[in-house]
Design a protein around this motif. Structure first.
Motif, PDB file in Angstrom:
ATOM      1  N   SER A  61       0.835  -1.206   0.000  1.00 18.64           N
ATOM      2  CA  SER A  61       0.000   0.000   0.000  1.00 18.64           C
ATOM      3  C   SER A  61       0.865   1.250   0.000  1.00 18.64           C
ATOM      4  O   SER A  61       2.025   1.211   0.421  1.00 18.64           O
ATOM      5  N   PRO A  62       0.314   2.371  -0.434  1.00 18.95           N
ATOM      6  CA  PRO A  62       1.086   3.617  -0.405  1.00 18.95           C
ATOM      7  C   PRO A  62       1.562   3.940   1.015  1.00 18.95           C
ATOM      8  O   PRO A  62       0.804   3.824   1.982  1.00 18.95           O
ATOM      9  N   ALA A  63       2.802   4.342   1.121  1.00 24.34           N
ATOM     10  CA  ALA A  63       3.401   4.643   2.430  1.00 24.34           C
ATOM     11  C   ALA A  63       2.705   5.804   3.127  1.00 24.34           C
ATOM     12  O   ALA A  63       2.685   5.865   4.357  1.00 24.34           O
ATOM     13  N   GLU A  64       2.113   6.708   2.368  1.00 23.79           N
ATOM     14  CA  GLU A  64       1.429   7.854   2.956  1.00 23.79           C
ATOM     15  C   GLU A  64       0.287   7.427   3.884  1.00 23.79           C
ATOM     16  O   GLU A  64      -0.096   8.170   4.780  1.00 23.79           O
ATOM     17  N   GLY A  65      -0.237   6.253   3.683  1.00 23.35           N
ATOM     18  CA  GLY A  65      -1.330   5.763   4.505  1.00 23.35           C
ATOM     19  C   GLY A  65      -0.963   5.681   5.975  1.00 23.35           C
ATOM     20  O   GLY A  65      -1.783   5.970   6.849  1.00 23.35           O
ATOM     21  N   GLU A  66       0.260   5.303   6.264  1.00 27.59           N
ATOM     22  CA  GLU A  66       0.686   5.188   7.664  1.00 27.59           C
ATOM     23  C   GLU A  66       0.707   6.557   8.337  1.00 27.59           C
ATOM     24  O   GLU A  66       0.321   6.694   9.495  1.00 27.59           O
ATOM     25  N   GLY A  67       1.114   7.586   7.608  1.00 27.42           N
ATOM     26  CA  GLY A  67       1.085   8.944   8.151  1.00 27.42           C
ATOM     27  C   GLY A  67      -0.340   9.424   8.376  1.00 27.42           C
ATOM     28  O   GLY A  67      -0.643  10.037   9.400  1.00 27.42           O
ATOM     29  N   LEU A  68      -1.215   9.129   7.419  1.00 26.92           N
ATOM     30  CA  LEU A  68      -2.619   9.511   7.568  1.00 26.92           C
ATOM     31  C   LEU A  68      -3.238   8.800   8.766  1.00 26.92           C
ATOM     32  O   LEU A  68      -3.994   9.404   9.531  1.00 26.92           O
ATOM     33  N   ARG A  69      -2.889   7.545   8.971  1.00 21.91           N
ATOM     34  CA  ARG A  69      -3.383   6.793  10.121  1.00 21.91           C
ATOM     35  C   ARG A  69      -2.956   7.464  11.428  1.00 21.91           C
ATOM     36  O   ARG A  69      -3.752   7.651  12.336  1.00 21.91           O
ATOM     37  N   ALA A  70      -1.699   7.858  11.502  1.00 22.06           N
ATOM     38  CA  ALA A  70      -1.187   8.509  12.712  1.00 22.06           C
ATOM     39  C   ALA A  70      -1.899   9.836  12.964  1.00 22.06           C
ATOM     40  O   ALA A  70      -2.277  10.149  14.097  1.00 22.06           O
ATOM     41  N   ILE A  71      -2.090  10.613  11.907  1.00 21.54           N
ATOM     42  CA  ILE A  71      -2.778  11.899  12.045  1.00 21.54           C
ATOM     43  C   ILE A  71      -4.222  11.679  12.498  1.00 21.54           C
ATOM     44  O   ILE A  71      -4.708  12.361  13.408  1.00 21.54           O
ATOM     45  N   ALA A  72      -4.910  10.737  11.898  1.00 24.99           N
ATOM     46  CA  ALA A  72      -6.302  10.477  12.262  1.00 24.99           C
ATOM     47  C   ALA A  72      -6.419  10.013  13.710  1.00 24.99           C
ATOM     48  O   ALA A  72      -7.327  10.444  14.438  1.00 24.99           O
ATOM     49  N   LYS A  73      -5.511   9.160  14.150  1.00 20.80           N
ATOM     50  CA  LYS A  73      -5.553   8.711  15.540  1.00 20.80           C
ATOM     51  C   LYS A  73      -5.269   9.865  16.499  1.00 20.80           C
ATOM     52  O   LYS A  73      -5.879   9.963  17.568  1.00 20.80           O
ATOM     53  N   GLY A  74      -4.348  10.741  16.128  1.00 19.83           N
ATOM     54  CA  GLY A  74      -4.078  11.920  16.949  1.00 19.83           C
ATOM     55  C   GLY A  74      -5.268  12.852  17.004  1.00 19.83           C
ATOM     56  O   GLY A  74      -5.633  13.356  18.077  1.00 19.83           O
ATOM     57  N   MET A  75      -5.914  13.086  15.850  1.00 17.85           N
ATOM     58  CA  MET A  75      -7.096  13.938  15.819  1.00 17.85           C
ATOM     59  C   MET A  75      -8.219  13.331  16.641  1.00 17.85           C
ATOM     60  O   MET A  75      -8.961  14.040  17.317  1.00 17.85           O
ATOM     61  N   GLU A  84     -16.691  17.014  15.713  1.00 15.12           N
ATOM     62  CA  GLU A  84     -15.422  17.723  15.908  1.00 15.12           C
ATOM     63  C   GLU A  84     -14.302  17.041  15.138  1.00 15.12           C
ATOM     64  O   GLU A  84     -13.453  17.698  14.538  1.00 15.12           O
ATOM     65  N   MET A  85     -14.307  15.724  15.132  1.00 17.18           N
ATOM     66  CA  MET A  85     -13.292  14.975  14.382  1.00 17.18           C
ATOM     67  C   MET A  85     -13.371  15.318  12.894  1.00 17.18           C
ATOM     68  O   MET A  85     -12.359  15.568  12.244  1.00 17.18           O
ATOM     69  N   VAL A  86     -14.581  15.351  12.353  1.00 17.85           N
ATOM     70  CA  VAL A  86     -14.765  15.700  10.944  1.00 17.85           C
ATOM     71  C   VAL A  86     -14.241  17.105  10.675  1.00 17.85           C
ATOM     72  O   VAL A  86     -13.493  17.331   9.723  1.00 17.85           O
ATOM     73  N   GLU A  87     -14.609  18.057  11.515  1.00 17.19           N
ATOM     74  CA  GLU A  87     -14.169  19.441  11.329  1.00 17.19           C
ATOM     75  C   GLU A  87     -12.649  19.558  11.373  1.00 17.19           C
ATOM     76  O   GLU A  87     -12.052  20.304  10.596  1.00 17.19           O
ATOM     77  N   ARG A  88     -12.017  18.841  12.288  1.00 16.47           N
ATOM     78  CA  ARG A  88     -10.556  18.889  12.395  1.00 16.47           C
ATOM     79  C   ARG A  88      -9.876  18.223  11.199  1.00 16.47           C
ATOM     80  O   ARG A  88      -8.807  18.652  10.779  1.00 16.47           O
ATOM     81  N   MET A  89     -10.489  17.175  10.658  1.00 11.98           N
ATOM     82  CA  MET A  89      -9.863  16.423   9.572  1.00 11.98           C
ATOM     83  C   MET A  89     -10.086  17.037   8.195  1.00 11.98           C
ATOM     84  O   MET A  89      -9.335  16.739   7.268  1.00 11.98           O
ATOM     85  N   LEU A  90     -11.078  17.902   8.037  1.00 11.63           N
ATOM     86  CA  LEU A  90     -11.343  18.477   6.721  1.00 11.63           C
ATOM     87  C   LEU A  90     -10.111  19.130   6.088  1.00 11.63           C
ATOM     88  O   LEU A  90      -9.807  18.855   4.924  1.00 11.63           O
ATOM     89  N   PRO A  91      -9.372  19.999   6.796  1.00 11.70           N
ATOM     90  CA  PRO A  91      -8.193  20.582   6.146  1.00 11.70           C
ATOM     91  C   PRO A  91      -7.104  19.543   5.849  1.00 11.70           C
ATOM     92  O   PRO A  91      -6.346  19.697   4.891  1.00 11.70           O
ATOM     93  N   ILE A  92      -7.067  18.470   6.629  1.00 11.05           N
ATOM     94  CA  ILE A  92      -6.090  17.403   6.369  1.00 11.05           C
ATOM     95  C   ILE A  92      -6.423  16.732   5.040  1.00 11.05           C
ATOM     96  O   ILE A  92      -5.546  16.496   4.203  1.00 11.05           O
ATOM     97  N   PHE A  93      -7.708  16.431   4.824  1.00 11.25           N
ATOM     98  CA  PHE A  93      -8.099  15.791   3.569  1.00 11.25           C
ATOM     99  C   PHE A  93      -7.986  16.748   2.388  1.00 11.25           C
ATOM    100  O   PHE A  93      -7.671  16.322   1.277  1.00 11.25           O
ATOM    101  N   ASP A  94      -8.214  18.042   2.610  1.00 11.19           N
ATOM    102  CA  ASP A  94      -7.973  19.027   1.541  1.00 11.19           C
ATOM    103  C   ASP A  94      -6.497  19.008   1.142  1.00 11.19           C
ATOM    104  O   ASP A  94      -6.163  19.021  -0.051  1.00 11.19           O
ATOM    105  N   ALA A  95      -5.616  18.986   2.135  1.00  6.94           N
ATOM    106  CA  ALA A  95      -4.177  18.960   1.858  1.00  6.94           C
ATOM    107  C   ALA A  95      -3.781  17.647   1.177  1.00  6.94           C
ATOM    108  O   ALA A  95      -2.961  17.650   0.246  1.00  6.94           O
TER     109      ALA A  95
END
Length: 122
Positions: A61-75, A84-95
């Motif tokens: 799988s793409p290596a970026e997935g592990e970073g996204l997993r870490a960010i999502a768990k932190g959020m 609140e989780m959705v609101e916090r993650m929206l700019p992450i998914f935009d990026a």
């Protein structure tokens, strides 16, 4: 849920399980398939692959997935509700989407490193 659908919302599968069937698509991939979006836009298809990688940790799988997993768990740790989780993650998914657009266009460096800057110190 019924009221949301009546008002035009698109329901989709959402799970907190990290164990998934290897052939199962993520919610995001299901939405892309439903509206043929991944077929029309390679950046969305790549984004779907990265999201799947974050959810499944499949070999190859793409290596970026592990970073996204870490960010999502932190959020998730910072959020007190799903909203609140959705609101916090929206700019992450935009990026992430912008990253995917740049990557399918052949860009691999930082965006500001690809712009010829003229710097003058006064």
């Amino acid at each position: 849920m019924a009221r949301a659908v009546e008002e035009g919302a698109l329901p989709f599968h959402n799970t907190d399980s990290e164990e998934r069937d290897a052939d199962e698509r993520t919610s995001f991939q299901e939405l892309l398939a439903e509206y043929s979006l991944g077929q029309r836009e390679a950046a969305l298809e790549l984004m779907g692959d990265i999201i799947r990688s974050a959810e499944t940790k499949e070999a190859g799988s793409p290596a970026e997935g592990e970073g996204l997993r870490a960010i999502a768990k932190g959020m998730n740790s910072l959020s007190s509700s799903d909203q609140e989780m959705v609101e916090r993650m929206l700019p992450i998914f935009d990026a992430l989407y912008m990253y995917c657009q740049r990557r399918v266009d052949g860009y691999t460096d930082w965006a500001n490193a690809e712009i010829p800057w003229e710097v003058s110190i006064k």
